[in-house]
Motif scaffolding. Sequence first.
Motif, PDB file in Angstrom:
ATOM      1  N   LEU A 102       0.823  -1.207   0.000  1.00 23.64           N
ATOM      2  CA  LEU A 102       0.000   0.000   0.000  1.00 23.64           C
ATOM      3  C   LEU A 102       0.858   1.258   0.000  1.00 23.64           C
ATOM      4  O   LEU A 102       0.610   2.204  -0.758  1.00 23.64           O
ATOM      5  CB  LEU A 102      -0.934  -0.014   1.210  1.00 23.64           C
ATOM      6  N   LYS A 103       1.896   1.282   0.812  1.00 23.08           N
ATOM      7  CA  LYS A 103       2.767   2.461   0.891  1.00 23.08           C
ATOM      8  C   LYS A 103       3.530   2.662  -0.418  1.00 23.08           C
ATOM      9  O   LYS A 103       3.698   3.798  -0.874  1.00 23.08           O
ATOM     10  CB  LYS A 103       3.726   2.321   2.070  1.00 23.08           C
ATOM     11  N   LYS A 104       3.988   1.568  -1.030  1.00 20.89           N
ATOM     12  CA  LYS A 104       4.692   1.682  -2.319  1.00 20.89           C
ATOM     13  C   LYS A 104       3.775   2.267  -3.384  1.00 20.89           C
ATOM     14  O   LYS A 104       4.186   3.116  -4.174  1.00 20.89           O
ATOM     15  CB  LYS A 104       5.213   0.317  -2.770  1.00 20.89           C
ATOM     16  N   TRP A 105       2.518   1.816  -3.412  1.00 26.66           N
ATOM     17  CA  TRP A 105       1.558   2.361  -4.369  1.00 26.66           C
ATOM     18  C   TRP A 105       1.328   3.843  -4.120  1.00 26.66           C
ATOM     19  O   TRP A 105       1.244   4.638  -5.045  1.00 26.66           O
ATOM     20  CB  TRP A 105       0.235   1.599  -4.294  1.00 26.66           C
ATOM     21  N   THR A 106       1.222   4.223  -2.867  1.00 29.01           N
ATOM     22  CA  THR A 106       1.003   5.634  -2.519  1.00 29.01           C
ATOM     23  C   THR A 106       2.158   6.488  -3.033  1.00 29.01           C
ATOM     24  O   THR A 106       1.958   7.543  -3.634  1.00 29.01           O
ATOM     25  CB  THR A 106       0.845   5.791  -1.007  1.00 29.01           C
ATOM     26  N   ILE A 107       3.375   6.028  -2.791  1.00 32.11           N
ATOM     27  CA  ILE A 107       4.563   6.767  -3.237  1.00 32.11           C
ATOM     28  C   ILE A 107       4.590   6.851  -4.759  1.00 32.11           C
ATOM     29  O   ILE A 107       4.875   7.902  -5.328  1.00 32.11           O
ATOM     30  CB  ILE A 107       5.846   6.120  -2.676  1.00 32.11           C
ATOM     31  N   PHE A 108       4.266   5.746  -5.419  1.00 31.24           N
ATOM     32  CA  PHE A 108       4.242   5.726  -6.888  1.00 31.24           C
ATOM     33  C   PHE A 108       3.230   6.724  -7.431  1.00 31.24           C
ATOM     34  O   PHE A 108       3.536   7.517  -8.316  1.00 31.24           O
ATOM     35  CB  PHE A 108       3.942   4.315  -7.394  1.00 31.24           C
ATOM     36  N   ILE A 109       2.009   6.683  -6.900  1.00 29.26           N
ATOM     37  CA  ILE A 109       0.957   7.569  -7.382  1.00 29.26           C
ATOM     38  C   ILE A 109       1.333   9.034  -7.166  1.00 29.26           C
ATOM     39  O   ILE A 109       1.144   9.875  -8.035  1.00 29.26           O
ATOM     40  CB  ILE A 109      -0.389   7.263  -6.705  1.00 29.26           C
ATOM     41  N   GLN A 110       1.925   9.334  -6.009  1.00 30.48           N
ATOM     42  CA  GLN A 110       2.340  10.708  -5.730  1.00 30.48           C
ATOM     43  C   GLN A 110       3.441  11.154  -6.686  1.00 30.48           C
ATOM     44  O   GLN A 110       3.516  12.314  -7.051  1.00 30.48           O
ATOM     45  CB  GLN A 110       2.797  10.837  -4.287  1.00 30.48           C
TER      46      GLN A 110
END
Length: 113
Positions: A102-110
């Motif tokens: 979840l955190k990796k996806w958040t960083i990617f999207i940002q």
Amino acid sequence: MKQLDDTFSLLHAVIHDEELQMKAEMGVEISGQQLMVLNYISKNTETIQRDVVTFLNRKAATVSVLLKNMEANGWIDRKVPDDNSRNKNIYLTKAGNDALILKKWTIFIQSVK
């Protein structure tokens, strides 16, 4: 291009909702160092506490507290193997893996916004 922007906006909203739900359930947020440790453990399955000390370049006591908090949050398990009572093997739990993804996806999207 608009369709791609709409897709990323929708994905960001879904991930943001998941992050809020995780934070509400756990009452905590993942720090940068905790994220680094989760990522390291996910890539190094035979991890012991000393490996994390070396990886983070921190004092053993500091890492011990960090890992204790991560264990309390349910992200890792620390177990003493039968053949070596001086080391603690560190394992990623399902909750830890879910939080990492979840955190990796958040960083990617940002990063693509």
